[in-house]
Design an enzyme around this catalytic site. Structure first.
Site, PDB file in Angstrom:
ATOM      1  N   GLN A   1      89.288 -47.776  -7.275  1.00 54.56           N
ATOM      2  CA  GLN A   1      90.074 -47.220  -6.172  1.00 54.56           C
ATOM      3  C   GLN A   1      90.284 -48.227  -5.059  1.00 54.56           C
ATOM      4  O   GLN A   1      89.607 -49.255  -4.970  1.00 54.56           O
ATOM      5  CB  GLN A   1      89.366 -45.984  -5.614  1.00 54.56           C
ATOM      6  CG  GLN A   1      87.958 -46.252  -5.131  1.00 54.56           C
ATOM      7  CD  GLN A   1      87.195 -44.976  -4.810  1.00 54.56           C
ATOM      8  OE1 GLN A   1      86.964 -44.685  -3.642  1.00 54.56           O
ATOM      9  NE2 GLN A   1      86.799 -44.234  -5.848  1.00 54.56           N
TER      10      GLN A   1
ATOM     11  N   HIS B   1      91.724 -48.051  -0.628  1.00 49.54           N
ATOM     12  CA  HIS B   1      91.993 -47.163   0.504  1.00 49.54           C
ATOM     13  C   HIS B   1      93.078 -47.764   1.385  1.00 49.54           C
ATOM     14  O   HIS B   1      93.210 -48.983   1.491  1.00 49.54           O
ATOM     15  CB  HIS B   1      90.719 -46.945   1.317  1.00 49.54           C
ATOM     16  CG  HIS B   1      89.566 -46.469   0.498  1.00 49.54           C
ATOM     17  ND1 HIS B   1      89.584 -45.283  -0.190  1.00 49.54           N
ATOM     18  CD2 HIS B   1      88.364 -47.037   0.220  1.00 49.54           C
ATOM     19  CE1 HIS B   1      88.438 -45.132  -0.836  1.00 49.54           C
ATOM     20  NE2 HIS B   1      87.689 -46.183  -0.608  1.00 49.54           N
TER      21      HIS B   1
ATOM     22  N   GLU C   1      85.221 -49.185   4.456  1.00 47.67           N
ATOM     23  CA  GLU C   1      83.835 -48.803   4.175  1.00 47.67           C
ATOM     24  C   GLU C   1      82.975 -50.044   3.970  1.00 47.67           C
ATOM     25  O   GLU C   1      83.466 -51.126   3.645  1.00 47.67           O
ATOM     26  CB  GLU C   1      83.740 -47.880   2.967  1.00 47.67           C
ATOM     27  CG  GLU C   1      84.317 -48.420   1.688  1.00 47.67           C
ATOM     28  CD  GLU C   1      84.463 -47.340   0.609  1.00 47.67           C
ATOM     29  OE1 GLU C   1      84.915 -46.230   0.921  1.00 47.67           O
ATOM     30  OE2 GLU C   1      84.142 -47.649  -0.552  1.00 47.67           O
TER      31      GLU C   1
ATOM     32  N   ARG D   1      93.637 -44.030  -6.520  1.00 47.04           N
ATOM     33  CA  ARG D   1      92.861 -44.382  -7.715  1.00 47.04           C
ATOM     34  C   ARG D   1      93.694 -45.192  -8.696  1.00 47.04           C
ATOM     35  O   ARG D   1      94.876 -44.936  -8.874  1.00 47.04           O
ATOM     36  CB  ARG D   1      92.315 -43.121  -8.386  1.00 47.04           C
ATOM     37  CG  ARG D   1      91.329 -42.363  -7.495  1.00 47.04           C
ATOM     38  CD  ARG D   1      90.830 -41.087  -8.155  1.00 47.04           C
ATOM     39  NE  ARG D   1      89.844 -40.419  -7.303  1.00 47.04           N
ATOM     40  CZ  ARG D   1      90.160 -39.549  -6.346  1.00 47.04           C
ATOM     41  NH1 ARG D   1      91.425 -39.239  -6.138  1.00 47.04           N
ATOM     42  NH2 ARG D   1      89.215 -39.006  -5.605  1.00 47.04           N
TER      43      ARG D   1
END
Length: 412
Positions: free
Chosen positions: A98, A100, A135, A283
């Site tokens: 994935q 983001h 993240e 994804r």
């Protein structure tokens, strides 16, 4: 200053032992437990537990009085939302591959899907909220991941080491343009292959990986990873895409930062993760969930090279505290460690809403008004912006480890 009861997320890729053992519950759990959430995420907020055992929903408290909980600047900048979410990850099996979106991409995608009338909880929704999702993941145990595109010259060497008749034209495609544009071309070609073509190419690649492993080749770890993914996700183009990414093994305390567009996949291990409080995921594959290839290609960053690994930067005057620096305004993560013989208290200044998570030993937190909270391994606590300054120190002589989550530096 109150204890925090996090929310356990039972995803299929999780462990039946890691989180239950951390929380002192019976092992093994009846079902896999993948994540422990600490924060004010609307999907599963944490609960504050006072000394009498009364619990209050953290999300509701933030919504009722965002300035008291978050501080005026944080509340104003993030629209009254806690901007980060802290997690424990217990990865027993690989997650989906994935990436983001950036803040701009998320806002645009959210407006587009709102205008199209796609329900926010629809399985084909890419942007359930209008915010970015950077993240950072910090290993608690040996932690395995794929993240970021490997230098194309190294990838060409890997592809030539497992050369097959069906793979040759793709190897030469990248060899002819070993740069981000060449990676984009090869990645796009592979993830859009017709299933019939994929069904011919993948078995060849997997057989070549088996031979490379038997011969103890240079790319043994990369080939073993592809074989594992091929076994759990047969006929999936994400198995080919895995050949293009950096294969990382993090030791405890090492971390990687995943900004917008970084294509990644967590493989195995236990880690602390801090991320922006968002659900936006595009994804690539290795999942039964929704995959939107055109939108993924708009988001993925094809910049390439080795993935930076950090152990944090020591801070003054608290040399025991290591801060993992990033450019994410939503969060900052710090690690504080005490050795067996080192029990000195550390003062934590009030920098806005904080979550403290104990991952080793036992700690006591003391506010300057005299209030105290004891934290055992696996426990966390909430410090609002209105709370007084707190000092923390280990209990006993066995040392301790504490992670501290705070907002990052908000742009003016």
């Amino acid at each position: 200053m109150e204890l925090l009861r996090g929310a356990v997320r039972p995803y299929a890729w999780g462990s039946r032992t890691t989180i239950p053992e951390l929380l002192g519950r019976p092992v093994p759990a009846p079902h896999p437990e993948a994540e422990l959430w600490m924060g004010a995420h609307p999907g599963d907020p944490s609960w504050l537990v006072d000394s009498s055992g009364i619990e209050r929903n953290l999300l509701e408290l933030v919504e009722e009085d965002p300035v008291a909980q978050l501080g005026e600047r944080c509340a104003n900048h993030w629209g009254g939302r806690l901007p980060y979410l802290l997690k424990i990850l217990a990865v027993e099996e690989p997650l989906s591959m994935q990436a983001h979106p950036s803040a701009r991409q998320a806002a645009e995608g959210y407006r587009r899907e709102e205008a199209a009338g796609i329900p926010r909880d629809a399985p084909n929704r890419n942007y359930p909220d209008p915010t970015a999702k950077p993240e950072l993941v910090c290993a608690l145990t040996e932690f395995h991941a794929l993240a970021g595109f490997r230098d194309p010259h190294r990838t060409v060497a890997l592809l030539r080491a497992i050369e097959t008749p069906g793979l040759t034209k793709y190897t030469e495609l990248l060899a002819g343009q070993p740069d981000p544009d060449g990676l984009r071309a090869l990645f796009t070609t592979w993830i859009t292959l017709p299933q019939s073509a994929l069904d011919e190419l993948l078995p060849e690649v997997l057989d070549a990986c088996v031979l490379h492993v038997k011969d103890h080749g240079e790319f043994d770890t990369e080939c073993r990873t592809v074989l594992e993914l091929g076994e759990t996700h047969p006929r999936d183009a994400g198995v080919l895409a895995a050949l293009l990414l950096n294969r990382l093994t993090l030791s405890a305390g090492e971390a990687i930062y995943l900004p917008a567009g970084n294509l990644h996949l967590y493989l195995h291990g236990t880690a602390v993760e801090i991320l922006a409080n968002s659900d936006n995921i595009l994804r690539c594959g290795l999942t039964p969930k929704h995959v939107d290839v055109p939108e993924l290609l708009r988001v993925v960053d094809f910049a390439c090279g080795e993935m930076p690994v950090s152990r944090g930067e020591a801070t003054e005057p608290n040399a025991r505290m290591a801060v993992y620096r990033t450019d994410a305004p939503e969060f900052e993560l710090a690690r504080i460690e005490w050795t067996d013989s080192d029990g000195e208290a550390i003062e934590l200044d009030c920098t806005g809403p904080q979550i403290l998570l104990c991952t080793q030993g036992e700690l006591v937190a003391r506010a300057n008004d005299g209030a105290t909270i004891e934290l055992r391994r696996g426990q966390s606590m909430w410090l609002s912006a209105a709370d007084p300054v707190v000092t923390v120190r280990p209990m006993g002589a066995n040392g301790a480890r504490l992670f501290r989550a705070t907002p990052g530096t908000c742009p003016d």
